[in-house]
Design a protein around this motif. Structure first.
Motif, PDB file in Angstrom:
ATOM      1  N   GLU A  70       0.824  -1.212   0.000  1.00 40.37           N
ATOM      2  CA  GLU A  70       0.000   0.000   0.000  1.00 40.37           C
ATOM      3  C   GLU A  70       0.861   1.267   0.000  1.00 40.37           C
ATOM      4  OE1 GLU A  70      -2.656  -0.373   3.302  1.00 40.37           O
ATOM      5  OE2 GLU A  70      -3.773  -2.037   2.415  1.00 40.37           O
ATOM      6  N   PHE A  71       1.747   1.358  -0.984  1.00 36.72           N
ATOM      7  CA  PHE A  71       2.546   2.570  -1.132  1.00 36.72           C
ATOM      8  C   PHE A  71       2.049   3.350  -2.346  1.00 36.72           C
ATOM      9  CE2 PHE A  71       4.973  -0.810  -3.311  1.00 36.72           C
ATOM     10  CZ  PHE A  71       5.168  -0.253  -4.563  1.00 36.72           C
ATOM     11  N   ASP A  72       2.383   4.641  -2.379  1.00 36.37           N
ATOM     12  CA  ASP A  72       1.948   5.512  -3.466  1.00 36.37           C
ATOM     13  C   ASP A  72       3.095   5.958  -4.366  1.00 36.37           C
ATOM     14  OD1 ASP A  72      -0.984   5.937  -2.788  1.00 36.37           O
ATOM     15  OD2 ASP A  72      -0.022   6.486  -0.898  1.00 36.37           O
ATOM     16  N   ALA A  73       4.314   5.773  -3.913  1.00 36.71           N
ATOM     17  CA  ALA A  73       5.485   6.116  -4.724  1.00 36.71           C
ATOM     18  C   ALA A  73       6.665   5.287  -4.240  1.00 36.71           C
ATOM     19  CB  ALA A  73       5.818   7.607  -4.613  1.00 36.71           C
ATOM     20  N   VAL A  74       7.547   4.960  -5.161  1.00 37.65           N
ATOM     21  CA  VAL A  74       8.720   4.174  -4.801  1.00 37.65           C
ATOM     22  C   VAL A  74       9.923   4.654  -5.593  1.00 37.65           C
ATOM     23  CG1 VAL A  74       8.156   2.382  -6.501  1.00 37.65           C
ATOM     24  CG2 VAL A  74       9.701   1.839  -4.609  1.00 37.65           C
ATOM     25  N   CYS A  75      11.071   4.604  -4.956  1.00 34.67           N
ATOM     26  CA  CYS A  75      12.337   4.962  -5.597  1.00 34.67           C
ATOM     27  C   CYS A  75      13.268   3.762  -5.437  1.00 34.67           C
ATOM     28  CB  CYS A  75      12.919   6.189  -4.903  1.00 34.67           C
ATOM     29  SG  CYS A  75      14.159   7.065  -5.857  1.00 34.67           S
ATOM     30  N   TRP A  76      13.674   3.168  -6.562  1.00 38.33           N
ATOM     31  CA  TRP A  76      14.509   1.977  -6.551  1.00 38.33           C
ATOM     32  C   TRP A  76      15.972   2.346  -6.797  1.00 38.33           C
ATOM     33  CZ3 TRP A  76      11.750  -2.311  -5.330  1.00 38.33           C
ATOM     34  CH2 TRP A  76      10.380  -2.340  -5.654  1.00 38.33           C
ATOM     35  N   HIS A  77      16.870   1.599  -6.186  1.00 36.88           N
ATOM     36  CA  HIS A  77      18.297   1.864  -6.366  1.00 36.88           C
ATOM     37  C   HIS A  77      19.077   0.562  -6.520  1.00 36.88           C
ATOM     38  CE1 HIS A  77      17.635   5.988  -4.898  1.00 36.88           C
ATOM     39  NE2 HIS A  77      16.952   5.447  -3.903  1.00 36.88           N
ATOM     40  N   THR A  78      20.076   0.566  -7.395  1.00 37.54           N
ATOM     41  CA  THR A  78      21.102  -0.456  -7.344  1.00 37.54           C
ATOM     42  C   THR A  78      22.200   0.064  -6.415  1.00 37.54           C
ATOM     43  OG1 THR A  78      22.201   0.477  -9.296  1.00 37.54           O
ATOM     44  CG2 THR A  78      20.644  -1.348  -9.655  1.00 37.54           C
ATOM     45  N   ALA A  79      23.127  -0.833  -6.018  1.00 39.38           N
ATOM     46  CA  ALA A  79      24.181  -0.433  -5.090  1.00 39.38           C
ATOM     47  C   ALA A  79      25.457  -1.191  -5.387  1.00 39.38           C
ATOM     48  CB  ALA A  79      23.737  -0.695  -3.645  1.00 39.38           C
TER      49      ALA A  79
END
Length: 356
Positions: free
Chosen positions: A41-50
């Motif tokens: 139930e999220f409205d925005a997401v920011c994905w990252h590699t590392a």
């Protein structure tokens, strides 16, 4: 942990299947979004590699956020201590944490919440680290609208389980051809000004900037990894100890580079030179061994076997019996998909996938 609900079970099963799907990171993240948005139930997401070894963020991807403030987010991440940072989550032994839980229901106690999350129109943030098999392969931040309330404990628990499967999926992206010498091994050089604006880049640097471009462009004018190592160099110049002024990055065609950053004038607000050198086998081999799922002890045995040590030499060096070494080698061969030391060397060092 028992997951509640059929939707959560389906999401986890879908994430588990990603490890064998042969997808690159960008597609893995898009599929994870589809599987998790409803149950978390999220409205925005920011994905990252590392960088798997250090956990330093090397890229950003988001279909929800404009990233107009990403420059401030990079600087904030490096310069400010706060609750539920990626580093703190990783050290905690868990893979997920929320601002709401970390502040005991008082998110306004978080500097990140006051300066970034709330002004952007969100009411809580949950961060996850995709930490598995000895490497942090990526991370993510999930934001939700204020009217949804704070994240529930069961959603944090679900994200913790999900993060392990996402880490496994990202890990398999790195288990192909490990390292091959390029025709030109000269380093690339990029110069960044205050705010990490691009000042200059040599011909190799221009090519690498294009090859590593991510969603942060054109906000940062350079890929995320360059801005991150630059900010760490600035932090060090201000007198704060940091060991993160370098990072390993992988291009789309599987080549690894090591980014080193240093202040040209020695001032935190001055120009930074970022030198990108082709990674050596010694710098990438541990990552590939981890990518195949080898434990820390198995990696030690594998590295010595690759160097040509026989069973007795490995046993002596690592203080174990020859029988234990043989057991580790059997496990290593199974995970890498080979049947001999010769084939192990061919696959890990030479990238020969034909030998089994």
């Amino acid at each position: 942990m028992a997951l509640r609900g059929a939707s959560a079970q389906r999401a986890i099963e879908g994430l588990r299947e990603l490890a064998g799907a042969g997808l690159e990171a960008a597609e893995i993240f898009r599929r994870c979004d589809e599987l998790l948005r409803e149950v978390l139930e999220f409205d925005a997401v920011c994905w990252h590699t590392a960088d798997p070894a250090t956990g330093l963020v090397t890229s950003v991807q988001s279909d929800d956020l404009s990233l107009e403030g990403f420059h401030d987010a990079v600087r904030f991440e490096v310069w400010h201590d706060d609750v539920a940072t990626f580093t703190k989550i990783r050290r905690s032994g868990f893979r997920a944490e929320t601002i709401g839980r970390a502040t005991r229901g008082r998110p306004e106690r978080s500097l990140r919440f006051r300066e970034q999350i709330s002004p952007a129109g969100f009411g809580d943030e949950m961060r996850t680290v995709f930490d598995t098999q000895g490497g942090m392969w990526g991370c993510a931040a999930f934001m939700r609208a204020p009217d949804r309330g704070l994240y529930l404990g069961r959603q944090r628990d679900l994200a913790d389980v999900a993060a392990r499967h996402i880490g496994n999926a990202l890990r398999t992206c790195h288990s192909g051809s490990p390292w091959s010498p390029a025709a030109d091994q000269a380093p690339a050089t990029i110069v960044l000004g205050p705010g990490n604006s691009l000042v200059a880049a040599d011909e190799r640097g221009q090519g690498l900037l294009a090859d590593l471009a991510d969603d942060a462009l054109p906000v940062l004018a350079v890929p995320t990894a360059f801005a991150m190592v630059s900010e760490h160099a600035r932090l060090a110049a201000s007198g704060v100890p940091t060991s993160q002024a370098k990072a390993r990055v992988r291009t789309r065609d599987g080549r690894w580079f090591v980014l080193h950053a240093a202040l040209l004038e020695g001032l935190a607000d001055g120009h930074v030179a970022v030198v990108a050198s082709p990674a050596s086998p010694a710098e990438t081999m541990p990552l590939y061994l981890a990518a195949y799922g080898l434990t820390g002890r198995e990696q030690e045995v594998a590295l010595r076997a690759i160097r040509g040590n026989d069973t007795k030499e490995i046993a002596r060096a690592l203080a174990m019996t020859p029988y234990t070494v043989q057991d580790h080698l059997k496990a290593i061969f199974t995970k890498v998909g080979v049947s001999s030391r010769r084939a192990l060397i061919a696959r890990i060092v030479l990238g020969d996938q034909s030998m089994g």
